[in-house]
Motif scaffolding. Sequence first.
Motif, short mmCIF file in Angstrom:
data_model
loop_
_atom_site.label_atom_id
_atom_site.label_comp_id
_atom_site.label_asym_id
_atom_site.label_seq_id
_atom_site.Cartn_x
_atom_site.Cartn_y
_atom_site.Cartn_z
N ASN A 1 61.99 -41.99 30.12
CA ASN A 1 61.09 -42.26 31.23
C ASN A 1 61.56 -43.49 32.02
N VAL A 2 62.81 -43.41 32.50
CA VAL A 2 63.40 -44.51 33.27
C VAL A 2 63.80 -44.00 34.64
N LEU A 3 63.48 -44.78 35.66
CA LEU A 3 63.90 -44.49 37.02
C LEU A 3 64.93 -45.55 37.42
N ILE A 4 66.12 -45.08 37.79
CA ILE A 4 67.17 -45.97 38.26
C ILE A 4 67.26 -45.76 39.77
N ALA A 5 66.90 -46.77 40.52
CA ALA A 5 66.78 -46.68 41.97
C ALA A 5 68.14 -46.47 42.64
N PRO A 6 68.13 -45.95 43.87
CA PRO A 6 69.38 -45.80 44.61
C PRO A 6 70.15 -47.12 44.70
N ASN A 7 71.46 -47.01 44.57
CA ASN A 7 72.40 -48.14 44.67
C ASN A 7 72.27 -49.18 43.56
N ALA A 8 71.55 -48.88 42.50
CA ALA A 8 71.43 -49.84 41.39
C ALA A 8 72.72 -49.87 40.58
N TYR A 9 73.03 -51.04 40.04
CA TYR A 9 74.18 -51.21 39.15
C TYR A 9 73.63 -51.59 37.78
N VAL A 10 73.90 -50.73 36.77
CA VAL A 10 73.34 -50.92 35.44
C VAL A 10 74.47 -51.03 34.43
N ASN A 11 74.62 -52.22 33.83
CA ASN A 11 75.61 -52.42 32.77
C ASN A 11 74.96 -53.14 31.59
N PHE A 12 73.70 -52.82 31.36
CA PHE A 12 72.91 -53.42 30.29
C PHE A 12 71.92 -52.38 29.77
N ASN A 13 71.42 -52.58 28.56
CA ASN A 13 70.43 -51.66 27.98
C ASN A 13 69.14 -51.70 28.80
N VAL A 14 68.53 -50.54 28.95
CA VAL A 14 67.28 -50.44 29.71
C VAL A 14 66.22 -49.85 28.78
N PRO A 15 65.11 -50.56 28.56
CA PRO A 15 64.07 -50.03 27.67
C PRO A 15 63.35 -48.83 28.30
N SER A 16 62.71 -48.03 27.46
CA SER A 16 61.92 -46.90 27.94
C SER A 16 60.81 -47.39 28.86
N ASN A 17 60.32 -46.48 29.70
CA ASN A 17 59.21 -46.76 30.61
C ASN A 17 59.52 -47.91 31.56
N SER A 18 60.66 -47.79 32.25
CA SER A 18 61.12 -48.86 33.13
C SER A 18 61.65 -48.32 34.44
N VAL A 19 61.70 -49.21 35.42
CA VAL A 19 62.36 -48.95 36.71
C VAL A 19 63.43 -50.02 36.87
N VAL A 20 64.62 -49.60 37.29
CA VAL A 20 65.72 -50.53 37.54
C VAL A 20 66.06 -50.48 39.02
N VAL A 21 66.09 -51.66 39.65
CA VAL A 21 66.35 -51.77 41.08
C VAL A 21 67.40 -52.84 41.31
N ILE B 1 67.56 -55.15 38.20
CA ILE B 1 66.39 -55.88 37.71
C ILE B 1 65.44 -54.85 37.12
N VAL B 2 64.96 -55.09 35.91
CA VAL B 2 64.13 -54.13 35.19
C VAL B 2 62.65 -54.52 35.32
N SER B 3 61.83 -53.52 35.63
CA SER B 3 60.38 -53.70 35.66
C SER B 3 59.74 -52.64 34.79
N GLU B 4 58.77 -53.02 33.99
CA GLU B 4 58.06 -52.05 33.15
C GLU B 4 57.17 -51.19 34.03
N ASN B 5 57.16 -49.87 33.73
CA ASN B 5 56.32 -48.94 34.47
C ASN B 5 56.10 -47.70 33.61
N LEU B 6 54.88 -47.49 33.13
CA LEU B 6 54.59 -46.36 32.26
C LEU B 6 54.73 -45.02 32.97
N ASN B 7 54.62 -45.02 34.30
CA ASN B 7 54.75 -43.79 35.09
C ASN B 7 56.03 -43.81 35.92
#
Length: 151
Positions: A110-130, A135-141
């Motif tokens: 349940n992770v949303l990775i936003a357009p143009n995001a660069y991810v080179n780190f672990n991302v927890p469940s229920n998160s949005v990366v922008v 930058i990771v933000s918790e989001n259950l939806n």
Amino acid sequence: MADYLLRTAQKHSKGSFLGKFWRLVLRHYQIKYGFQIYPETQIGAGFYLGHWGSLVINPKTIIGKNCNIAQGVTIAQANRGKHEGVPEIGNEVWIGPNAVIVGNIKIGNNVLIAPNAYVNFNVPSNSVVVGNPGIVSENLNATSCYINNKI
């Protein structure tokens, strides 16, 4: 169509006649439409490609169920550093256009990775990366109403 060709190529052993034939057909469409997904890639049910074009997924990547990937995405191997290796992506993950996911990292469920995001780190469940760096933000939806072809 990419998903159909990928799954068909995966059904047959690499050395068999049908395996060689379907890998050749898959390769033809990879070149024609600009995507690179190898039959060796482990992808769960419900995989959805939103648009054709410029998609690269490392063959050692593991992708969970109900993953949606947009155009321009790169899921790549890091060849050095603390995250040397390939990503593992969980279930119900939406990856936006031109996002880059690289290295031996784990993307939760349940992770949303936003357009143009660069991810080179672990991302927890229920998160949005922008952003870049992400930058990771918790989001259950996080992926509510984003996942297509849910199985």
